[in-house]
Design a protein around this motif. Sequence first.
Motif, PDB file in Angstrom:
ATOM      1  N   TYR A 210       9.411  33.767-136.791  1.00  0.00           N
ATOM      2  CA  TYR A 210       9.182  33.224-135.456  1.00  0.00           C
ATOM      3  C   TYR A 210       9.585  34.274-134.418  1.00  0.00           C
ATOM      4  O   TYR A 210      10.472  35.082-134.650  1.00  0.00           O
ATOM      5  N   VAL A 213      10.798  30.335-129.796  1.00  0.00           N
ATOM      6  CA  VAL A 213      11.076  29.047-130.427  1.00  0.00           C
ATOM      7  C   VAL A 213      11.159  27.936-129.387  1.00  0.00           C
ATOM      8  O   VAL A 213      11.929  28.015-128.422  1.00  0.00           O
ATOM      9  N   THR A 219       5.623  24.895-132.447  1.00  0.00           N
ATOM     10  CA  THR A 219       6.077  26.272-132.675  1.00  0.00           C
ATOM     11  C   THR A 219       5.715  26.686-134.095  1.00  0.00           C
ATOM     12  O   THR A 219       6.028  25.974-135.047  1.00  0.00           O
ATOM     13  N   ARG A 229       4.580  35.116-127.843  1.00  0.00           N
ATOM     14  CA  ARG A 229       4.433  33.677-127.620  1.00  0.00           C
ATOM     15  C   ARG A 229       3.181  33.106-128.282  1.00  0.00           C
ATOM     16  O   ARG A 229       2.769  31.982-127.993  1.00  0.00           O
ATOM     17  N   ARG A 232       3.527  29.676-129.877  1.00  0.00           N
ATOM     18  CA  ARG A 232       3.773  28.503-129.043  1.00  0.00           C
ATOM     19  C   ARG A 232       2.439  27.889-128.668  1.00  0.00           C
ATOM     20  O   ARG A 232       1.572  28.544-128.106  1.00  0.00           O
TER      21      ARG A 232
END
Length: 269
Positions: A210, A213, A219, A229, A232
């Motif tokens: 990741y 987060v 996520t 990102r 996301r």
Amino acid sequence: MSSPLSSITKPLQLPLSSATLAAINGYLSELQPDEILQWAIEYLPDLYQTTAFGLTGLVAIDMLSKITTSPPPLIFLDTLYHFKETYALVDEVRERYNQPIHVFKPEGCETMQDFEAKYGERLWEVDENTYDFAVKVEPARRAYDQLGVKAVITGRRASQGGDRASLKPLEVDSTGLMKLNPLYAWPFAMVEWYITDNKVPKNKLLDQGYRSVGDWHSTTKVAPGQDERAGRWAGQEKTECGLHRDYFVMEAAAKARELSIPAAIATSA
């Protein structure tokens, strides 16, 4: 540190004229993040830091701990859908920096079960605007009202793209809240360097693929070379959780849902 903006009072008084805001941003754009934070401590009234304990926010927390013995208090918006690793990081930061953390949850909800009893399951899929308003926007405004917040430190950076690409060091939103973005000009590599070099606590998920987060339901891990990102709201055009979108539009959309009228009608008035 003395500012060349000798006509600006300490603390800043709202409302700021566009000329004053431009002058401040011209000055701050020449400073390093720790210098921007030092300026903020001197000039911004009722200053807090709103954080979800992402890397950029953690850098600001660590920098502030080196600048002052009384850093701005932290505000954590608990959506009730964070990863367990995020909650563990909150406790780790609290212990490491011995700093008060004000936790605000969706109104009238203490648990995920409370939230789903009030709004139904998977609200983020049914109505993402109402979800964002309920878990981020309304709790944030409640926090700011209860704590008397006039300015907040954010972890936003221009290199994150999307709505953040044109960030300035200091902004004033539609409610009059001042938002300071001390690391607005740093690329992700600089943030990573600072975290590693200063041994700053971080979310353990960042070592598992990741890079940014948020809530566990929105996520995902990212592939090598992807934007930080990208994990996301994958597959959506969305780039913001709602906290940094227009408050009044978000409020109108949420009220429209409660009244069972089209959100477009409420937001076009």
